[in-house]
Design an enzyme around this catalytic site. Structure first.
Site, PDB file in Angstrom:
ATOM      1  N   CYS A 113       0.832  -1.207   0.000  1.00  0.00           N
ATOM      2  CA  CYS A 113       0.000   0.000   0.000  1.00  0.00           C
ATOM      3  C   CYS A 113       0.873   1.267   0.000  1.00  0.00           C
ATOM      4  O   CYS A 113       1.412   1.611  -1.040  1.00  0.00           O
ATOM      5  CB  CYS A 113      -0.985  -0.028   1.155  1.00  0.00           C
ATOM      6  SG  CYS A 113      -2.420   0.990   0.816  1.00  0.00           S
TER       7      CYS A 113
ATOM      8  N   HIS B 270      -3.585  -5.029   0.531  1.00  0.00           N
ATOM      9  CA  HIS B 270      -3.035  -5.575   1.784  1.00  0.00           C
ATOM     10  C   HIS B 270      -3.168  -7.096   1.778  1.00  0.00           C
ATOM     11  O   HIS B 270      -4.072  -7.646   2.427  1.00  0.00           O
ATOM     12  CB  HIS B 270      -3.795  -4.992   2.979  1.00  0.00           C
ATOM     13  CG  HIS B 270      -3.474  -3.571   3.242  1.00  0.00           C
ATOM     14  ND1 HIS B 270      -2.397  -3.185   3.996  1.00  0.00           N
ATOM     15  CD2 HIS B 270      -4.074  -2.433   2.825  1.00  0.00           C
ATOM     16  CE1 HIS B 270      -2.347  -1.869   4.053  1.00  0.00           C
ATOM     17  NE2 HIS B 270      -3.348  -1.386   3.339  1.00  0.00           N
TER      18      HIS B 270
ATOM     19  N   GLU C 185      -1.637  -9.281   3.308  1.00  0.00           N
ATOM     20  CA  GLU C 185      -1.467  -9.911   4.621  1.00  0.00           C
ATOM     21  C   GLU C 185      -2.818 -10.241   5.264  1.00  0.00           C
ATOM     22  O   GLU C 185      -2.908 -11.138   6.101  1.00  0.00           O
ATOM     23  CB  GLU C 185      -0.640  -9.004   5.545  1.00  0.00           C
ATOM     24  CG  GLU C 185      -1.289  -7.706   6.014  1.00  0.00           C
ATOM     25  CD  GLU C 185      -1.148  -6.544   5.024  1.00  0.00           C
ATOM     26  OE1 GLU C 185      -0.850  -6.810   3.845  1.00  0.00           O
ATOM     27  OE2 GLU C 185      -1.365  -5.388   5.438  1.00  0.00           O
TER      28      GLU C 185
END
Ligand code: GLN
Length: 545
Positions: free
Chosen positions: A389, A515, A517
């Protein structure tokens, strides 16, 4: 109107916490879900006492990471645990906050729904909370609703939730609800024995509110001794086997296995008359891997909220998933990049012993010049790099400045007057005035470029990842960046937004506007993270000790 349970088979497990916060209620709830999820459709709900509508406007130092869902909901970090442990994609409405509850109560009052009545905590607020449980359960066709009450019993802000879950028992019948209370069993220094008094007192506070726990989980540095279990059981009105050890662990993924060893699923099956035998085989193999890690690598996370590891909770988890898959220990080095830009520490010192670098998401300008220096160093010195990001945005700024020679190029978030706003607001963001819930939020599709690293890592032509940002790589600069060798390896379906970038002639240099993750799982680590770790491992760099 009182809430009614139409769904006969629907069961509830309510998780409350006592003594102090931070005992891992979310992980405990998620672990219970993990144990029961093989045959049941489980819907977790989290009840937060704060008056914000959602945590989106809170500082990560205050609240920890803001977790983003597919539907764009900004929610508490505990939803990260739910999704990582229970095979489910959570929704925004599964998170109740007092902000949401009171907004709706006020709207209903203004509309005249309570005409003639004094609007009160009981029944109106509590009824609304219960109504939400049943609405969500019905919509999701849930077999089991797992309700985590935020905070610790006795907090003023959570009292309406406690009352709502207390009333649930008479609404659904005692055979359909089970209360789990997580407490703390300290071993004070010098005394060297497990002390049960805080647990007794916290259970007393719970029973004063009309809730008798069916299971107590005692978090403690060590397993609870039989005598300790006996004592808790005796004072709290339980059988000894209903007191479970919640021993401190180095990895949260061990918790479901520990609960299972303590017999938790059996107790739940018996009490709720359900049967959903835990399937923990794959999970066990990966946890065993975590117990037998080979040599270590060091990954630096360069951020600015680095004094609170919770700010980057999902990144830590994603790296843990990679650790379990690759059987390598991953040491994290948190680097505060303001120290680099202030000249307090040189890049070389900061990256001493580091094998790979992550620049995570972030907001505002503090520390960004330091991050840009780190990215330049990684690009030039061929250190494996992953940008997330803000990490992608700054990689673009670095490339624009140092390769495309766009002098002082910047993101307009950082420098409003930059001559070269290579990262900028999208026109549709300009007219938005409210700060809450107005970013580009949630899951978006990206088309991956043929032959790119991104496509190789995802093994797919397109991918859906979650987003949380206001700024984008400015489409006016796509061409100039590409002409100078930057590869836009993932693009939005309308070809306007750069979702992934990478460079050739580098062992691993990739960044994404999303994102990834947030969707990483123990069983399936996020591909860009696994790619970073594999690249470090296979690189046999002289840096790799
Ligand atoms: N601050 C940047 C933006 O709003 C990046 C956000 C992020 O990293 N999540 O676009």
């Amino acid at each position: 109107m009182h809430a009614v349970n139409n769904t006969k088979k629907l069961k509830f497990i309510v998780v409350t916490g006592g003594v102090l916060s931070g005992l891992g209620k979310g992980v405990a709830a998620a672990s219970i879900g993990k144990l029961l999820s093989s045959k049941l459709k489980i819907v977790p709900m989290k009840l937060d006492g704060y008056l914000n509508v959602d945590p989106g406007t809170m500082n990560p130092i205050e609240h920890g990471e803001v977790f983003v869902l597919d539907d764009g909901g900004e929610v508490d970090m505990d939803f990260g645990h739910y999704e990582r442990f229970i095979n489910t994609t959570c929704k925004f409405e599964w998170n109740l906050t007092m902000g949401k509850v009171f907004t709706e109560i006020r709207e209903r009052e203004r509309k005249g729904d309570y005409l003639g009545k004094t609007v009160q905590f009981v029944p109106h607020v509590v009824d609304l909370i219960k109504e939400k449980f049943f609405q969500v359960a019905e919509k999701e066709n849930a077999d089991l609703m797992l309700i985590e009450v935020g905070g610790t019993v006795g907090d003023i802000e959570n009292e309406p939730y406690i009352e709502a879950v207390r009333q649930l028992k008479s609404d659904v019948g005692s055979e359909n609800i089970l209360y789990v209370h997580l407490t703390y069993v300290p071993i004070p220094g010098g005394v060297n024995e497990q002390k049960t008094k805080p647990t007794q007192q916290s259970v007393k506070m719970l029973t004063e509110r009309g809730i008798q726990p069916d299971v107590i989980i005692g978090r403690s540095p060590e397993k609870l001794g039989d005598n300790v279990k006996e004592k808790i059981a005796c004072f709290c009105g339980l059988k000894r086997n209903e007191v479970i050890s919640g021993v401190d662990v180095d990895s949260v993924y061990k918790i479901p296995l520990i609960f299972e060893m303590e017999g938790l699923s059996g107790i739940i099956h018996k009490k709720l008359q359900i049967y959903s035998p835990p399937d923990l085989r794959e999970w066990q193999v990966l946890v065993d891997n975590l117990n037998n890690l080979k040599e270590s690598i060091t990954i630096a996370i360069c951020g600015k909220y680095t004094n609170l590891e919770d700010s980057y909770a999902s990144i830590n988890e994603a790296l843990m998933h990679c650790s379990a898959q690759t059987k390598h220990k991953i040491d994290l080095k948190f680097i505060e990049t303001t120290n680099i830009e202030n000249g307090d520490i040189s890049i070389q010192e900061a990256l001493q012993g580091v094998n790979g670098v992550i620049i995570p998401g972030g907001f505002g300008d503090r520390g960004t010049e330091g991050k840009i220096e780190v990215i330049k160093h990684c690009r030039e010195q061929k250190i494996p790099f992953l940008g997330i990001c803000l990490g992608l945005q700054l990689a673009v700024v670095e490339y624009a400045r140092n390769v495309c020679e766009l002098y002082k190029a910047n993101s307009s978030e950082i420098d409003k007057n930059t001559l070269y706003p290579v990262v900028d607001f999208l026109p549709e963001q300009r007219k938005i005035e409210n700060k809450g819930g107005t970013m580009r939020l949630g899951s978006y599709k990206a088309i991956l470029k043929e032959g790119s690293l991104a496509k190789k890592l995802y093994k797919s032509e397109f991918v859906w990842e979650r987003h949380r940002h206001r700024y984008e790589v400015n489409p006016d600069y796509h061409q100039i960046l590409q002409n100078n060798g930057l590869v836009i390896s993932g693009i939005s379906p309308d070809e306007r937004l750069a979702e992934f970038i990478e460079i050739d002639d580098h062992p691993y240099f990739i960044a994404t506007q999303s994102h990834p993750e947030l969707k990483s799982k123990l069983i399936k680590p996020a591909p860009l993270f696994l790619g970073l770790v594999n690249s470090v491992i296979s690189r046999k760099s002289p840096l790799l000790k």
